[in-house]
Design a protein around this motif. Structure first.
Motif, short mmCIF file in Angstrom:
data_model
loop_
_atom_site.label_atom_id
_atom_site.label_comp_id
_atom_site.label_asym_id
_atom_site.label_seq_id
_atom_site.Cartn_x
_atom_site.Cartn_y
_atom_site.Cartn_z
N SER A 86 -47.95 -3.09 -37.78
CA SER A 86 -47.15 -1.98 -38.32
C SER A 86 -46.48 -2.37 -39.63
O SER A 86 -46.03 -3.51 -39.79
N ILE A 88 -43.11 -1.48 -41.50
CA ILE A 88 -41.83 -0.95 -41.05
C ILE A 88 -40.79 -1.20 -42.13
O ILE A 88 -40.73 -2.29 -42.70
N THR A 89 -39.95 -0.22 -42.42
CA THR A 89 -38.79 -0.46 -43.27
C THR A 89 -37.59 -0.76 -42.40
O THR A 89 -37.42 -0.20 -41.31
N THR A 95 -34.69 0.78 -38.08
CA THR A 95 -36.04 0.63 -38.62
C THR A 95 -36.75 1.98 -38.65
O THR A 95 -36.38 2.91 -37.92
N PRO A 97 -40.96 3.58 -39.20
CA PRO A 97 -42.37 3.26 -39.41
C PRO A 97 -42.87 3.81 -40.75
O PRO A 97 -42.43 4.87 -41.20
N ILE A 100 -49.49 2.38 -39.70
CA ILE A 100 -50.03 1.59 -38.60
C ILE A 100 -51.43 1.12 -38.97
O ILE A 100 -52.23 1.89 -39.54
#
Length: 306
Positions: A86, A88-89, A95, A97, A100
């Motif tokens: 993933s 992710i920030t 967090t 997404p 993916i």
């Protein structure tokens, strides 16, 4: 050829320290410990012994589930992580997404590995199979519509960097034993005309960075070295690192004149670890050149500020 030796830094050794990147806005160094699932933040600081080179002091550590192949600063101030499968920030509030990794038809377990942004803030991120199956990896570009394959097949997608004018992209698929160079179309984000830039002997090319003069600095896993190549591919400098498994490097500091180098303890025997007590640590040197200003991930909704 110019040659220098790097000094170890204070943070405790990681299992697989990787992906150092400098955030010039916060004057912070970011790096990951891939198999431990850790993202570290640190700052350059004077050494206790008064040595001219700086040390690194840890400011904070984030633990993620599974592996974390890379961390990058963003224009919004968040951190973008390539965690497992993933993107992710991460912000103080939580967090979110981003994308993916697609599931391949062969079902082989894969993960994200190294990542970098081009001069316009586009994200490129590579993959590899957990067991390093030949040809199971891909280099992707993150477009508004999702992850788009740009180089495939690859085995261990690693170092990425761009020339100062943005017209060349450098790339290391470690299993090939070489660093390749592409022509790069900055407006479209499309690499083309792949060819060999430098063949690496006596070790494996891993992470890399490009300095302000267009020289390419390559971490050589298994050799205890960072090697620098001129834009024509000729070797021009070498940094000796007292740890065999050198994984990546970046330029840091207010003047971007400090080369920060990551190393690993993984794949070393007990005897090798006794002989290399600093394996897994960060190292620093002043190689006599400066790096480029870091390229930040351009969050789609960000309003840019200086």
């Amino acid at each position: 050829m110019h040659r220098t030796t790097a000094l170890p830094c204070a943070p405790e050794p990681g299992r697989l320290s990787e992906g150092p990147v400098w955030d010039h806005r916060s004057q912070e160094l970011l790096w990951v410990d891939i198999t431990a699932g850790l993202v570290h933040r640190g700052a350059l600081a004077p050494r206790a012994d008064g040595t001219d080179l700086p040390d690194v002091h840890v400011r904070g550590t984030l633990r993620l589930e599974g592996t974390v192949g890379a961390v990058l600063p963003t224009w919004s101030g968040a951190l973008l992580t390539a965690a497992g499968t993933s993107l992710i920030t991460v912000t103080p509030s939580g967090t979110a997404p981003v994308a993916i990794l697609p599931v391949e038809s062969d079902g082989a377990p894969r993960r994200f590995n190294d990542a970098a942004c081009d001069p316009l803030g586009r994200l490129f991120v590579g993959t590899m199979a957990f067991d390093a199956t030949p040809g199971a990896g891909t280099l992707y570009r993150l477009d508004p519509t999702g992850l788009r394959p740009v180089v495939a097949p690859v085995t261990i997608s690693n170092g990425l960097g761009w020339s100062p004018d943005g017209r060349l992209m450098y790339y290391a698929d470690s299993a090939t034993g070489q660093v390749d160079v592409f022509d790069y179309h900055l407006m479209t984000g499309a690499p083309s005309r792949r060819r060999v830039f430098a063949r690496v002997e006596g070790g494996v090319p891993d992470g890399l960075t490009v300095d302000a003069h267009g020289n390419v600095w390559v971490a050589v896993w298994g050799a205890g070295e960072v090697r620098a190549y001129a834009p024509d591919g000729s070797p021009i400098a070498m940094v000796d690192v007292p740890a065999t498994h050198v994984s990546s490097c970046t330029f840091a500091g207010p003047r971007l004149d400090i080369l920060v180098i990551t190393t690993a303890r993984e794949e070393l025997s007990p005897a090798e670890l006794r002989a290399q007590p600093d394996a897994g640590r960060l190292f620093v040197c002043r190689p006599g050149t400066i790096g480029q200003s870091p390229d930040l991930y351009d969050d789609p909704t960000t309003e840019h500020t200086a």
